[in-house]
Design a protein around this motif. Structure first.
Motif, PDB file in Angstrom:
ATOM      1  N   TRP A   1       1.054  -1.500   0.560  1.00 17.29           N
ATOM      2  CA  TRP A   1      -0.205   0.335  -0.407  1.00 17.29           C
ATOM      3  C   TRP A   1       1.050   1.443   0.205  1.00 17.29           C
ATOM      4  CZ3 TRP A   1      -5.228   0.632  -0.198  1.00 17.29           C
ATOM      5  CH2 TRP A   1      -5.390  -1.049   0.098  1.00 17.29           C
TER       6      TRP A   1
ATOM      7  N   SER B   1       1.993   1.921  -3.629  1.00 19.40           N
ATOM      8  CA  SER B   1       0.547   3.033  -4.542  1.00 19.40           C
ATOM      9  C   SER B   1       0.435   3.841  -4.084  1.00 19.40           C
ATOM     10  CB  SER B   1      -0.256   1.509  -4.680  1.00 19.40           C
ATOM     11  OG  SER B   1      -0.958   1.759  -3.331  1.00 19.40           O
TER      12      SER B   1
ATOM     13  N   GLU C   1      -6.249  -4.469  -5.374  1.00 23.93           N
ATOM     14  CA  GLU C   1      -5.817  -3.027  -6.414  1.00 23.93           C
ATOM     15  C   GLU C   1      -4.050  -4.015  -6.292  1.00 23.93           C
ATOM     16  OE1 GLU C   1      -8.913  -1.096  -6.573  1.00 23.93           O
ATOM     17  OE2 GLU C   1      -7.649  -1.575  -5.002  1.00 23.93           O
ATOM     18  N   GLU C   2      -3.562  -3.202  -5.293  1.00 19.42           N
ATOM     19  CA  GLU C   2      -2.068  -3.706  -5.058  1.00 19.42           C
ATOM     20  C   GLU C   2      -1.505  -5.027  -5.023  1.00 19.42           C
ATOM     21  OE1 GLU C   2      -2.448   0.550  -3.463  1.00 19.42           O
ATOM     22  OE2 GLU C   2      -3.910  -1.119  -3.308  1.00 19.42           O
TER      23      GLU C   2
ATOM     24  N   THR D   1      -2.105  -6.643  -8.171  1.00 22.34           N
ATOM     25  CA  THR D   1      -0.955  -5.808  -9.714  1.00 22.34           C
ATOM     26  C   THR D   1       0.116  -6.632  -9.326  1.00 22.34           C
ATOM     27  OG1 THR D   1      -2.372  -3.813  -9.639  1.00 22.34           O
ATOM     28  CG2 THR D   1      -0.422  -4.253 -10.768  1.00 22.34           C
TER      29      THR D   1
ATOM     30  N   LYS E   1      -2.288   3.627 -13.615  1.00 25.12           N
ATOM     31  CA  LYS E   1      -2.245   4.135 -11.952  1.00 25.12           C
ATOM     32  C   LYS E   1      -1.239   2.924 -11.035  1.00 25.12           C
ATOM     33  CE  LYS E   1      -4.879   5.270  -7.661  1.00 25.12           C
ATOM     34  NZ  LYS E   1      -4.229   6.482  -7.191  1.00 25.12           N
ATOM     35  N   TYR E   2      -1.209   1.792 -11.061  1.00 22.01           N
ATOM     36  CA  TYR E   2      -0.486   0.608 -10.239  1.00 22.01           C
ATOM     37  C   TYR E   2       0.182  -0.505 -10.815  1.00 22.01           C
ATOM     38  CZ  TYR E   2      -4.802   1.686  -6.920  1.00 22.01           C
ATOM     39  OH  TYR E   2      -6.277   2.420  -6.658  1.00 22.01           O
TER      40      TYR E   2
END
Length: 403
Positions: free
Chosen positions: A55, A58, A86-87, A90, A244-245
């Motif tokens: 986290w 990101s 999301e993290e 990815t 973004k990620y």
């Protein structure tokens, strides 16, 4: 839901899902699985316990604020209970260092418990601290492909709500702390909804009020229509994330020129327990639950006569009927309940059946003993009461769609 024994409160914002509600929840998950598989989704299961390092990478460790449950392990390592993934996903993609463009798009999804430290949990399952969510993450070769995937998932969401026979609207939404450049919410119109929506009466454009200018009255899409305000319950949210990620985690694939390139991403959430609660909210009456047919916990309830009544001899008929419906109709396997509380009147059990919302209630009384046996059938969704022979009943129930 608490009054009818579907859920039971635990800690603030947390609930026990009791057997009947869990059956409905599992059916809803099967429906979601069908639609996600149809667009190429692959189901995974990611850890609920997420490292703070992900986290921080990101930039969202601080951004998430107090809504994130944070904890330290015995080695003073920082973790959180995942509110979203999301993290994590990815990082998973980035670990596949030889991913070819030929394997994209890649759509990974899960249905898991999520955790958010809501300041004021309320409305039962609609705003809790522990809940079930379906979250999907997509990886594509470029923006055009990613937007195609985005639209494909949005269409799948629409099919889910259509199959549940729910009124829904897709509205322009804020990207919030998820990020990205494009976002939509899926809302069920409801007077108790927390979200304020503005809808154009001319072109159908709709948006969450938080995305528009304060006091905006004219439609920004058609320029002529007027925006009217309504309320809704958010049950789904989609985001086009871009890079973004994937940029932060170096989530790369090998493109057609044999050169590493950064994947384009999207993420897509469905509030599974929210859909369950919201569908009951928008479909039910003051004194009875009404389920979307596909996710009704059981489709048929058979009521034998009261013990000791004149029609008591029909009890065996009721038992045989319940068994034969479940055995002879493939769509009703495991979907028929026999209410054997024969110490109670049929009227009391019929009232209970209406409250619990069985789509079909079959009353087995004196007429079941006639030469031309017939059964009273209460169709809860339409409000009709029919008197049918055994063959007529089988014909009616054979058309019931189940999942």
């Amino acid at each position: 839901m608490m009054q009818t024994g579907l859920i039971h409160p635990s800690n603030p914002g947390c609930f026990y899902y009791l057997p009947v509600a869990l059956r409905s929840l599992e059916k809803l998950v099967r429906l979601i699985d069908e639609e996600m598989h149809a667009i190429g989704g692959q189901k995974v299961d990611m850890p609920a316990l997420c490292s703070a390092e992900l986290w921080k990478k990101s930039g969202r460790w601080e951004l998430m604020g107090k809504e994130m449950f944070r904890l330290l392990d015995r080695h003073n390592g920082e973790y959180c209970l995942g509110p979203t993934h999301e993290e994590a996903v990815t990082e998973l993609f980035a670990s596949q260092t030889t991913m070819s463009y030929k394997k994209l798009p890649l759509l990974l999804y899960q249905v898991t418990r999520k955790f958010r430290d809501e300041q004021k949990p309320k409305f039962g399952l609609l705003r809790g601290r522990e809940f079930y969510m379906k979250d999907m993450y997509s990886f594509d070769i470029n923006e055009e492909a990613a937007l195609h995937t985005y639209n494909s998932v949005c269409q799948a969401y629409g099919r889910i709500f259509d199959r549940l026979h729910l009124k829904w609207v897709q509205v322009q939404a804020d990207t919030g702390n998820i990020g990205g450049t494009l976002s939509h919410e899926f809302q069920l119109p409801a007077d108790i909804g927390e979200d304020k929506l503005l809808v154009c009466g001319n072109c159908g454009f709709s948006a969450n009020i938080e995305t528009l200018e304060p006091g905006q009255a004219e439609c920004s899409q058609c320029q002529t229509g007027k925006l009217t305000e309504s309320r809704g319950i958010e049950v789904g949210h989609t985001f086009y994330l871009g890079t973004k990620y994937s940029q932060a985690f170096k989530a790369l694939f090998v493109n057609a020129s044999n050169v590493p390139a950064v994947a384009e991403m999207g993420c897509f959430g469905l509030g599974v327990t929210r859909i369950l609660a919201a569908s009951i909210e928008v479909m039910s009456t003051e004194d009875a639950i009404r389920w979307p047919g596909l996710i009704a916990p059981y489709q048929v309830c058979v009521l034998p006569p009261k013990k000791g009544s004149k029609a008591h001899e029909a009890t065996l008929k009721a038992e045989e009927l319940a068994q034969s419906l479940g055995n002879s109709l493939p769509n009703l396997k495991g979907e028929v309940v026999l209410d054997d509380r024969t110490q109670m009147t049929i009227g009391k059990r019929l009232k209970d059946a209406k409250i619990l919302g069985y789509p079909f209630v079959v009353v087995v009384g004196q007429t079941a003993l006639d030469d031309l046996a017939s059964f009273e059938v209460v169709c809860q969704q339409s409000g009709e009461t029919l008197f049918l022979s055994k063959d007529g009943l089988v014909d009616l129930l054979s058309t019931v769609e189940t999942i």
